[in-house]
Design a protein around this motif. Structure first.
Motif, PDB file in Angstrom:
ATOM      1  N   GLN A 177      10.999   7.896   1.577  1.00 53.11           N
ATOM      2  CA  GLN A 177       9.553   7.920   1.747  1.00 53.11           C
ATOM      3  C   GLN A 177       9.168   8.582   3.070  1.00 53.11           C
ATOM      4  O   GLN A 177       9.887   8.484   4.063  1.00 53.11           O
ATOM      5  N   GLU A 179       6.796   7.781   4.971  1.00 52.04           N
ATOM      6  CA  GLU A 179       6.313   6.797   5.934  1.00 52.04           C
ATOM      7  C   GLU A 179       7.384   5.736   6.164  1.00 52.04           C
ATOM      8  O   GLU A 179       8.022   5.277   5.212  1.00 52.04           O
ATOM      9  N   ASP A 184       2.839  -4.081   6.746  1.00 51.52           N
ATOM     10  CA  ASP A 184       1.500  -3.782   6.213  1.00 51.52           C
ATOM     11  C   ASP A 184       1.535  -2.840   5.015  1.00 51.52           C
ATOM     12  O   ASP A 184       0.701  -2.960   4.109  1.00 51.52           O
ATOM     13  N   ASN A 185       2.472  -1.890   5.011  1.00 55.91           N
ATOM     14  CA  ASN A 185       2.439  -0.870   3.951  1.00 55.91           C
ATOM     15  C   ASN A 185       3.525  -1.020   2.898  1.00 55.91           C
ATOM     16  O   ASN A 185       3.622  -0.187   1.992  1.00 55.91           O
ATOM     17  N   THR A 186       4.358  -2.036   2.994  1.00 57.19           N
ATOM     18  CA  THR A 186       5.502  -2.168   2.080  1.00 57.19           C
ATOM     19  C   THR A 186       5.086  -2.142   0.616  1.00 57.19           C
ATOM     20  O   THR A 186       5.677  -1.411  -0.197  1.00 57.19           O
ATOM     21  N   GLU A 187       4.088  -2.900   0.244  1.00 52.96           N
ATOM     22  CA  GLU A 187       3.670  -2.961  -1.163  1.00 52.96           C
ATOM     23  C   GLU A 187       3.201  -1.588  -1.642  1.00 52.96           C
ATOM     24  O   GLU A 187       3.562  -1.155  -2.754  1.00 52.96           O
ATOM     25  N   ILE A 188       2.440  -0.912  -0.830  1.00 48.31           N
ATOM     26  CA  ILE A 188       1.950   0.419  -1.197  1.00 48.31           C
ATOM     27  C   ILE A 188       3.115   1.384  -1.368  1.00 48.31           C
ATOM     28  O   ILE A 188       3.178   2.145  -2.350  1.00 48.31           O
ATOM     29  N   LEU A 189       4.056   1.367  -0.430  1.00 52.11           N
ATOM     30  CA  LEU A 189       5.193   2.286  -0.500  1.00 52.11           C
ATOM     31  C   LEU A 189       6.107   1.985  -1.680  1.00 52.11           C
ATOM     32  O   LEU A 189       6.634   2.904  -2.318  1.00 52.11           O
ATOM     33  N   GLU A 191       5.223   0.673  -4.578  1.00 53.73           N
ATOM     34  CA  GLU A 191       4.538   1.139  -5.780  1.00 53.73           C
ATOM     35  C   GLU A 191       4.567   2.662  -5.857  1.00 53.73           C
ATOM     36  O   GLU A 191       4.780   3.240  -6.922  1.00 53.73           O
ATOM     37  N   GLN A 192       4.376   3.304  -4.723  1.00 51.63           N
ATOM     38  CA  GLN A 192       4.401   4.775  -4.670  1.00 51.63           C
ATOM     39  C   GLN A 192       5.781   5.298  -5.016  1.00 51.63           C
ATOM     40  O   GLN A 192       5.923   6.254  -5.798  1.00 51.63           O
ATOM     41  N   THR A 195       6.536   4.823  -8.751  1.00 44.59           N
ATOM     42  CA  THR A 195       5.771   5.769  -9.563  1.00 44.59           C
ATOM     43  C   THR A 195       6.373   7.166  -9.486  1.00 44.59           C
ATOM     44  O   THR A 195       6.536   7.842 -10.509  1.00 44.59           O
ATOM     45  N   TYR A 237       4.764   2.205 -14.877  1.00 44.05           N
ATOM     46  CA  TYR A 237       4.529   3.279 -13.915  1.00 44.05           C
ATOM     47  C   TYR A 237       4.408   4.660 -14.552  1.00 44.05           C
ATOM     48  O   TYR A 237       3.905   5.587 -13.927  1.00 44.05           O
TER      49      TYR A 237
END
Length: 260
Positions: A177, A179, A184-189, A191-192, A195, A237
């Motif tokens: 990734q 980032e 704070d961003n683990t869930e977003i990353l 899922e990204q 996907t 996904y």
């Protein structure tokens, strides 16, 4: 004679690698949820900003371009993480810590051996890659990459998306990734990453009425459940549902994730 030795070496290398089981190392299943502080991953982020290159479905590392100064900064970042006691932090902070440490060490191992065609060439004569080698010391305990992934991350969090987070420096692997992971961003990353991978040909390929999946789904089938549950996971996904599941084949490209 040389040919015989080569055959024996390849045989041992293949046998030496099999997907490790998820087996908890109880010592690491501790946290301090009352601690709101975060571990800094700024140096890792700077490395990613400087050397990750997006090409089609792959995110590649420009290993050849890494300067001596930035290599030293990467090593210093790893040393700083070794001095952190992750048990003093929340579970969310620990997850980001372990994923970033795993990925940074993997990149550093490649840089130490570069140029190299595949991470599988690292390790001892009869080893298939470096995953069983001691690579860091945290809280006075020597850890391998296998320890981090299969004795800490997988058994403690029990989240199949971890397979999309840790990177094995190979084209067949889910992308590194862009980032650094944080609490704070683990869930977003996650899922990204899921996907991206599941909608790429290296994750799921449907061609000529045949379904080919990444070998990750075969090696770690226990993490994804039954075949029905796996397909449900993929469809969660996918932009298009997975079809043609009567016969599934698996494939994985161990070529280095490098910028040519």
């Amino acid at each position: 004679m040389k040919q015989l030795l080569l055959i024996v070496s390849l045989l041992f290398s293949t046998l030496a690698w099999s997907a490790p089981k998820s087996e908890l190392w109880p010592y690491w299943k501790q946290s301090n949820e009352a601690n709101p502080t975060q571990v800094s991953h700024q140096d890792w982020q700077q490395f990613l900003d400087s050397y990750l290159v997006k090409q089609s479905q792959h995110t590649l590392v420009h290993y050849q371009a890494v300067s001596t100064e930035d290599k030293a900064k990467l090593e210093q970042y790893i040393k700083l993480l070794e001095q952190v006691n992750p048990l003093d932090y929340s579970k969310a902070e620990q997850y980001a810590y372990w994923v970033n440490l795993y990925n940074a060490v993997t990149v550093d191992l490649i840089l130490n051996a570069y140029p190299i065609k595949s991470i599988t060439k690292l390790g001892g004569l009869f080893s298939f890659g470096p995953w069983g080698d001691d690579v860091v010391v945290v809280n006075g305990k020597s850890l391998t990459l296998n320890d981090i992934e299969h004795r800490i991350l997988r058994p403690i969090w029990q989240d199949p998306r971890t397979h999309y987070a840790v990177n094995c420096a190979s084209l067949g692997c889910p992308n590194l990734q862009s980032e650094a992971f944080t609490s704070d961003n683990t869930e977003i990353l996650l899922e990204q990453a899921a996907t991206e991978y599941i909608n790429s040909n290296k994750g799921v390929l449907i061609e000529n009425n045949k379904l080919q999946l990444s070998s990750i789904y075969e090696w770690f089938a226990v993490d994804f459940g039954t075949e029905k549950q796996l397909i449900q996971h993929l469809d969660q996904y996918r932009t298009k549902p997975v079809t043609n599941t009567n016969k599934i084949s698996y494939d994985y490209d161990w070529s280095l994730n490098q910028v040519d």
